[in-house]
Design a protein around this motif. Structure first.
Motif, PDB file in Angstrom:
ATOM      1  N   VAL A 110       0.836  -1.198   0.000  1.00 55.74           N
ATOM      2  CA  VAL A 110       0.000   0.000   0.000  1.00 55.74           C
ATOM      3  C   VAL A 110       0.871   1.247   0.000  1.00 55.74           C
ATOM      4  N   GLY A 111       0.267   2.362  -0.377  1.00 55.42           N
ATOM      5  CA  GLY A 111       0.959   3.645  -0.383  1.00 55.42           C
ATOM      6  C   GLY A 111      -0.021   4.768  -0.627  1.00 55.42           C
ATOM      7  N   TYR A 112       0.478   5.991  -0.596  1.00 60.37           N
ATOM      8  CA  TYR A 112      -0.355   7.177  -0.823  1.00 60.37           C
ATOM      9  C   TYR A 112       0.504   8.214  -1.517  1.00 60.37           C
ATOM     10  N   SER A 113      -0.144   9.191  -2.134  1.00 53.63           N
ATOM     11  CA  SER A 113       0.625  10.171  -2.894  1.00 53.63           C
ATOM     12  C   SER A 113       0.797  11.503  -2.170  1.00 53.63           C
ATOM     13  N   THR A 114      -0.247  12.012  -1.504  1.00 50.61           N
ATOM     14  CA  THR A 114      -0.180  13.335  -0.884  1.00 50.61           C
ATOM     15  C   THR A 114      -0.295  13.217   0.626  1.00 50.61           C
ATOM     16  N   SER A 115       0.798  13.377   1.316  1.00 53.26           N
ATOM     17  CA  SER A 115       0.847  13.202   2.772  1.00 53.26           C
ATOM     18  C   SER A 115      -0.037  14.205   3.506  1.00 53.26           C
ATOM     19  N   ALA A 116       0.013  15.465   3.081  1.00 51.51           N
ATOM     20  CA  ALA A 116      -0.676  16.540   3.793  1.00 51.51           C
ATOM     21  C   ALA A 116      -2.187  16.438   3.708  1.00 51.51           C
ATOM     22  N   ASP A 117      -2.700  15.534   2.866  1.00 54.68           N
ATOM     23  CA  ASP A 117      -4.153  15.369   2.737  1.00 54.68           C
ATOM     24  C   ASP A 117      -4.691  14.258   3.630  1.00 54.68           C
TER      25      ASP A 117
END
Length: 297
Positions: A285-292
């Motif tokens: 798993v992963g994500y692209s925008t941390s601040a969101d």
């Protein structure tokens, strides 16, 4: 030398079975996060944005304004497997062995072979559900889940948590709601993820508050002031995560040639009475925008 091998699934033929297995967990089965199939090695998660200064007063000349930000994050699924040896002798006197002969040419009953593979697939689904949220790649059979990744990311919006119960769950979800960035709040795919303990506490709190005057009758709506609440059994107790489906990803090769599900009868291979169960796949798993993303922990 002849090999008495029963190969039930392999390569592309295994895609349907592995898909059903991997996606059987609540998080993937309900489509709470975005699935990226056919990832044999790694995939780049792209984060593109333009600053508000890009919108400026009109002039007769072409005047470049604002900044463009582009960041790529690599999501590399971890190779995983299930290897289990089953001795046919141990099954001869069970219901599974009713149609199985002893001796050199003994073989597993076809119904039981199907059951073994289905059971293994169910186990894979449960373990993947757990890894998606609280897994750690340092543990065999797991990959780094969202909880581990987000805790190590300084750009994530952090909310200090506590032990959740029916008495405080409403106030604590309120803290998560307040921490959701303005650009994320109200988006169609924005939701709050929570584990079994937290979700149970919320249902109890709603019952005590007399939801629609039904109190303890039935099941309340799974949303908090319009924000969908997603029950994810793989999450740890006392943790919540708020984010968008379009920003959270699960990568796997479930439709690729590397997928493999087999039962290998070893009797005419090495003379043993073993049947080897083999499953190979990858997941991460992963994500692209941390601040969101908001992490309550």
């Amino acid at each position: 030398m002849a090999e008495n091998i029963t190969a039930l699934y392999a390569g592309k033929a295994a895609s349907g079975f592995m898909s059903a297995s991997l996606l059987s967990g609540e998080t993937l089965a309900k489509g709470y996060i975005t699935v990226l199939p056919n990832v044999a090695y790694k995939v780049n998660l792209n984060n593109f944005s333009m600053t508000a200064a890009s919108v400026a007063d009109s002039t007769c000349a072409f005047t470049d304004a604002g900044d463009v930000n582009y960041v790529e994050k690599a999501l590399a699924p971890k190779r995983l497997q299930v290897n289990k040896a089953l001795c046919k002798n141990n099954w001869l006197q069970t219901w599974a062995g009713s149609n199985m002969r002893a001796g050199l040419d003994g073989s597993l009953q076809s119904d039981f072979a199907t059951y073994l593979i289905s059971y293994a697939g169910s186990l894979v689904g449960q373990q993947v559900e757990k890894s998606i949220w609280q897994g750690a790649t340092s543990n065999s059979g797991e990959f780094d889940g969202f909880e581990v990744q987000l805790a190590a990311d300084a750009a994530v919006v952090d909310v200090t948590g506590t032990t959740l119960n029916a008495g405080n769950i409403i106030a604590e979800i309120g803290k998560v709601r307040d921490a959701i960035p303005a650009a994320v709040y109200g988006q169609e795919d924005t939701c709050i993820f929570m584990g079994t303990s937290a979700f149970r506490s919320y249902i109890s709190a709603q019952a005590a508050l007399g939801y629609l005057n039904q109190y303890h009758a039935g099941v309340t709506e799974s949303n908090f002031e319009g924000i969908p609440l997603k029950w994810c059994p793989g999450m740890s107790d006392n943790k919540m995560i708020a984010g968008r489906k379009s920003n959270m990803f699960f990568a796997t090769d479930l439709e690729g040639d590397m997928t493999e599900v087999k039962l290998l009868d070893q009797t005419l291979v090495d003379g043993s009475d073993n049947v080897n169960l083999v499953m190979k796949f990858n997941a991460g798993v992963g994500y692209s925008t941390s601040a969101d993303i908001v992490l309550y922990a």
